[in-house]
Scaffold this motif. Structure first.
Motif, mmCIF file in Angstrom:
data_model
loop_
_atom_site.group_PDB
_atom_site.id
_atom_site.type_symbol
_atom_site.label_atom_id
_atom_site.label_comp_id
_atom_site.label_asym_id
_atom_site.label_seq_id
_atom_site.Cartn_x
_atom_site.Cartn_y
_atom_site.Cartn_z
ATOM 1 N N ALA A 1 17.604 81.132 116.291
ATOM 2 C CA ALA A 1 17.561 80.097 115.124
ATOM 3 C C ALA A 1 17.365 79.122 115.846
ATOM 4 N N LYS A 2 18.683 78.656 116.595
ATOM 5 C CA LYS A 2 19.250 77.497 117.135
ATOM 6 C C LYS A 2 18.583 77.548 119.192
ATOM 7 N N GLU A 3 18.428 78.642 119.209
ATOM 8 C CA GLU A 3 18.165 78.515 120.636
ATOM 9 C C GLU A 3 16.465 78.789 121.055
ATOM 10 N N ILE A 4 15.919 79.069 119.872
ATOM 11 C CA ILE A 4 14.225 78.735 119.738
ATOM 12 C C ILE A 4 13.844 76.739 119.286
ATOM 13 N N VAL A 5 14.051 76.951 119.062
ATOM 14 C CA VAL A 5 13.801 75.693 118.268
ATOM 15 C C VAL A 5 13.816 74.439 120.032
ATOM 16 N N GLY A 6 12.228 73.859 120.194
ATOM 17 C CA GLY A 6 11.666 72.894 120.574
ATOM 18 C C GLY A 6 10.586 74.017 121.779
ATOM 19 N N MET A 7 10.438 74.905 121.533
ATOM 20 C CA MET A 7 9.554 76.380 122.421
ATOM 21 C C MET A 7 8.687 75.619 122.034
ATOM 22 N N GLU A 8 7.326 75.846 122.689
ATOM 23 C CA GLU A 8 6.081 76.026 122.080
ATOM 24 C C GLU A 8 6.245 77.072 121.383
ATOM 25 N N ILE A 9 4.671 76.562 120.161
ATOM 26 C CA ILE A 9 4.420 77.664 119.282
ATOM 27 C C ILE A 9 3.469 79.215 120.078
ATOM 28 N N LYS A 10 3.273 79.046 120.742
ATOM 29 C CA LYS A 10 2.504 80.380 121.206
ATOM 30 C C LYS A 10 3.595 81.092 121.845
ATOM 31 N N ASP A 11 4.454 80.818 122.413
ATOM 32 C CA ASP A 11 5.569 81.214 122.538
ATOM 33 C C ASP A 11 6.662 82.540 121.727
ATOM 34 N N ALA A 12 7.211 81.387 120.630
ATOM 35 C CA ALA A 12 8.102 81.237 120.024
ATOM 36 C C ALA A 12 8.227 82.985 119.833
ATOM 37 N N PRO A 13 7.393 83.732 118.980
ATOM 38 C CA PRO A 13 7.918 85.024 118.626
ATOM 39 C C PRO A 13 7.612 85.672 119.263
ATOM 40 N N PRO A 14 7.125 86.212 120.568
ATOM 41 C CA PRO A 14 7.744 87.014 121.461
ATOM 42 C C PRO A 14 9.552 86.801 122.342
ATOM 43 N N ARG A 15 9.030 85.658 122.681
ATOM 44 C CA ARG A 15 10.934 84.545 122.503
ATOM 45 C C ARG A 15 11.969 84.934 121.623
ATOM 46 N N ALA A 16 11.931 85.040 120.515
ATOM 47 C CA ALA A 16 12.166 85.189 119.402
ATOM 48 C C ALA A 16 12.992 86.580 119.654
ATOM 49 N N GLY A 17 11.992 87.837 119.854
ATOM 50 C CA GLY A 17 12.425 89.189 119.779
ATOM 51 C C GLY A 17 13.878 89.129 121.525
ATOM 52 N N LEU A 18 13.613 88.502 122.125
ATOM 53 C CA LEU A 18 14.105 88.366 123.501
ATOM 54 C C LEU A 18 15.753 87.452 122.681
ATOM 55 N N TYR A 19 15.885 86.537 122.380
ATOM 56 C CA TYR A 19 17.107 86.284 122.074
ATOM 57 C C TYR A 19 17.440 87.075 121.354
ATOM 58 N N ILE A 20 16.917 87.755 120.943
ATOM 59 C CA ILE A 20 17.732 88.964 119.377
ATOM 60 C C ILE A 20 18.433 89.788 120.652
ATOM 61 N N GLN A 21 17.661 90.065 121.274
ATOM 62 C CA GLN A 21 18.054 91.588 122.434
ATOM 63 C C GLN A 21 19.404 90.800 123.262
ATOM 64 N N HIS A 22 19.363 90.111 123.647
ATOM 65 C CA HIS A 22 19.993 89.473 124.252
ATOM 66 C C HIS A 22 21.216 88.491 123.809
ATOM 67 N N TYR A 23 21.201 88.277 122.488
ATOM 68 C CA TYR A 23 22.910 87.850 121.856
ATOM 69 C C TYR A 23 23.827 88.215 122.301
ATOM 70 N N PRO A 24 24.398 89.175 122.627
ATOM 71 C CA PRO A 24 24.097 90.914 123.132
ATOM 72 C C PRO A 24 23.829 91.701 121.702
ATOM 73 N N CYS A 25 22.705 92.545 121.288
ATOM 74 C CA CYS A 25 22.245 93.425 120.452
ATOM 75 C C CYS A 25 23.465 94.299 121.150
ATOM 76 N N ARG A 26 23.871 94.402 119.655
ATOM 77 C CA ARG A 26 24.647 96.192 120.123
ATOM 78 C C ARG A 26 24.237 97.830 119.878
ATOM 79 N N ALA A 27 23.119 97.236 119.298
ATOM 80 C CA ALA A 27 21.659 98.737 118.708
ATOM 81 C C ALA A 27 21.324 99.508 120.408
ATOM 82 N N ALA A 28 21.181 100.909 120.243
ATOM 83 C CA ALA A 28 20.864 101.936 121.153
ATOM 84 C C ALA A 28 19.653 100.877 122.233
#
Length: 220
Positions: A167-194
């Motif tokens: 939520a913090k990282e995505i502020v200021g991003m173009e609307i069209k790019d935001a949904p897929p980038r939201a998923g990427l930010y989660i994976q880069h957190y880093p997510c510890r899922a398999a």
């Protein structure tokens, strides 16, 4: 006040504790397990006793156990059921828990037991609330301005804290790019899922992408 119990093992569980502290007023009790344990534990109850495992953890109404070991998880489930714990949440998926054994314990005791590969897929039920009012499958509110993301409010987020990071990282991003980038930010957190082609990390990213799409639709 709702009491949440968290059983940690090695690095697992500590981010959950910090997330609960930062984003709720729940009281927390904790117990630790060693990072390295035998592959097979013939007498898990005796093993826990030898560790001086803090059984005050079973004073909690809801417990999340990162025991990540079928024998230990089943032993912990039995103790939790005997103590009257309402819900036991088991991250890590079926590979880290004996699901048939846990089902037997749940049916015999009435305690809700949920085995989830990723905690950001956790949905509310009559047993796990109010924890799942704040933590689990993500719910967002989004504000936009001039074609960009102006603000993101997390109504409910992943217990590991990744939703608030996104939520913090995505502020200021173009609307069209935001949904897929939201998923990427989660994976880069880093997510510890398999990881891997079918790893839970992909599901986690997709859940947040779809949550962002819904938030944008609700704003409109």
């Amino acid at each position: 006040m709702t009491v949440i119990g968290v059983i940690t093992r090695g690095k697992y569980g500590h981010r959950l504790i910090e997330t609960i502290k930062e984003h709720s007023d729940f009281s927390i009790v904790t117990a630790d397990l060693p990072e390295f344990v035998p592959v097979f534990i013939e007498e898990p109850d005796e093993f826990l006793d030898a560790l001086n495992f803090d059984r005050q953890i079973f004073s909690a109404e809801i417990i999340i156990t990162y025991s990540l070991h079928p024998d230990l998880t089943s032993a912990i489930a039995k103790l939790a059921a005997e103590a009257g714990v309402r819900t036991l949440i088991v991250p890590g998926g079926p590979s880290r828990a004996s699901v048939p054994e846990l089902k037997k314990i749940s049916e015999a005791s009435g305690m809700d037991i949920e085995v989830d590969e990723i905690c950001c897929s956790l949905e509310p039920n009559a047993f796990n609330k109010p924890f799942t009012d704040l933590f689990g499958s993500p719910i967002l509110e989004v504000k936009t301005k001039d074609g960009k993301i102006a603000d993101v409010k997390v109504i409910k987020g992943a217990p590991c804290g990744s939703t608030w990071h996104m939520a913090k990282e995505i502020v200021g991003m173009e609307i069209k790019d935001a949904p897929p980038r939201a998923g990427l930010y989660i994976q880069h957190y880093p997510c510890r899922a398999a990881r891997g082609d079918f790893g839970g990390i992909h599901e986690s990213g997709e859940l947040h992408k779809q949550a962002f799409i819904r938030a944008l639709e609700n704003e409109e």
